[in-house]
Design a protein around this motif. Sequence first.
Motif, short mmCIF file in Angstrom:
data_model
loop_
_atom_site.label_atom_id
_atom_site.label_comp_id
_atom_site.label_asym_id
_atom_site.label_seq_id
_atom_site.Cartn_x
_atom_site.Cartn_y
_atom_site.Cartn_z
N TYR A 30 41.36 34.01 41.13
CA TYR A 30 40.59 35.14 41.64
C TYR A 30 40.37 34.96 43.14
O TYR A 30 40.09 33.85 43.59
CB TYR A 30 39.21 35.20 40.95
CG TYR A 30 39.30 35.38 39.46
CD1 TYR A 30 39.37 36.64 38.90
CD2 TYR A 30 39.33 34.27 38.62
CE1 TYR A 30 39.46 36.80 37.53
CE2 TYR A 30 39.42 34.42 37.25
CZ TYR A 30 39.49 35.68 36.71
OH TYR A 30 39.59 35.84 35.35
N ARG A 32 38.31 34.89 46.35
CA ARG A 32 36.91 34.68 46.72
C ARG A 32 36.80 34.65 48.24
O ARG A 32 37.73 34.23 48.92
CB ARG A 32 36.38 33.35 46.17
CG ARG A 32 36.41 33.26 44.67
CD ARG A 32 35.32 34.12 44.05
NE ARG A 32 35.26 33.92 42.62
CZ ARG A 32 35.59 34.85 41.73
NH1 ARG A 32 36.00 36.02 42.13
NH2 ARG A 32 35.50 34.61 40.44
N THR A 37 36.45 43.28 48.33
CA THR A 37 37.86 43.22 47.93
C THR A 37 37.96 42.49 46.60
O THR A 37 37.36 41.44 46.41
CB THR A 37 38.69 42.45 48.99
OG1 THR A 37 38.54 43.10 50.25
CG2 THR A 37 40.16 42.42 48.61
N GLY A 38 38.72 43.07 45.70
CA GLY A 38 38.98 42.42 44.42
C GLY A 38 40.47 42.12 44.32
O GLY A 38 41.30 42.97 44.64
N SER A 39 40.79 40.91 43.90
CA SER A 39 42.19 40.55 43.75
C SER A 39 42.31 39.43 42.73
O SER A 39 41.47 38.53 42.69
CB SER A 39 42.78 40.11 45.09
OG SER A 39 44.17 39.85 44.95
N GLU A 40 43.34 39.50 41.91
CA GLU A 40 43.64 38.47 40.93
C GLU A 40 45.11 38.12 41.01
O GLU A 40 45.94 38.95 41.36
CB GLU A 40 43.31 38.93 39.51
CG GLU A 40 41.83 39.11 39.25
CD GLU A 40 41.53 39.46 37.81
OE1 GLU A 40 42.12 38.84 36.91
OE2 GLU A 40 40.71 40.36 37.60
#
Length: 117
Positions: A30, A32, A37-40
Amino acid sequence: MRVLTALLPLAAFLAGPVWAQASERAGHYYLRGVMETGSELMLHPDGRFQWYLVYGALDLFAEGRWAERDGAVILTAERTKDVPEPGFRTLVLKVEDRSLVPPDGRGAYVRPADDRD
């Protein structure tokens, strides 16, 4: 034919560290440290990856192959049925401890603390 049969154990021995490294690095990460912003990132043990990034109304996706070389994880995106226009062609993430740091140095992809994800 006997030569090939005799070399199989050697090939397995030499390939062992590569597979061990791939399975050690493989997992769910993930992003951080990057606000709003979200990202995986999912690194599969078979050398495939899946990735997404969401920032406001921007949604980017990619999938393809990954490899680890020279202290970096290199993601090479491929056009697929599910992702016909990948968000990048190649992304190089620097390995720092158990984290993967994007090229701009902002944030890091980290695994969950319990690693059961």
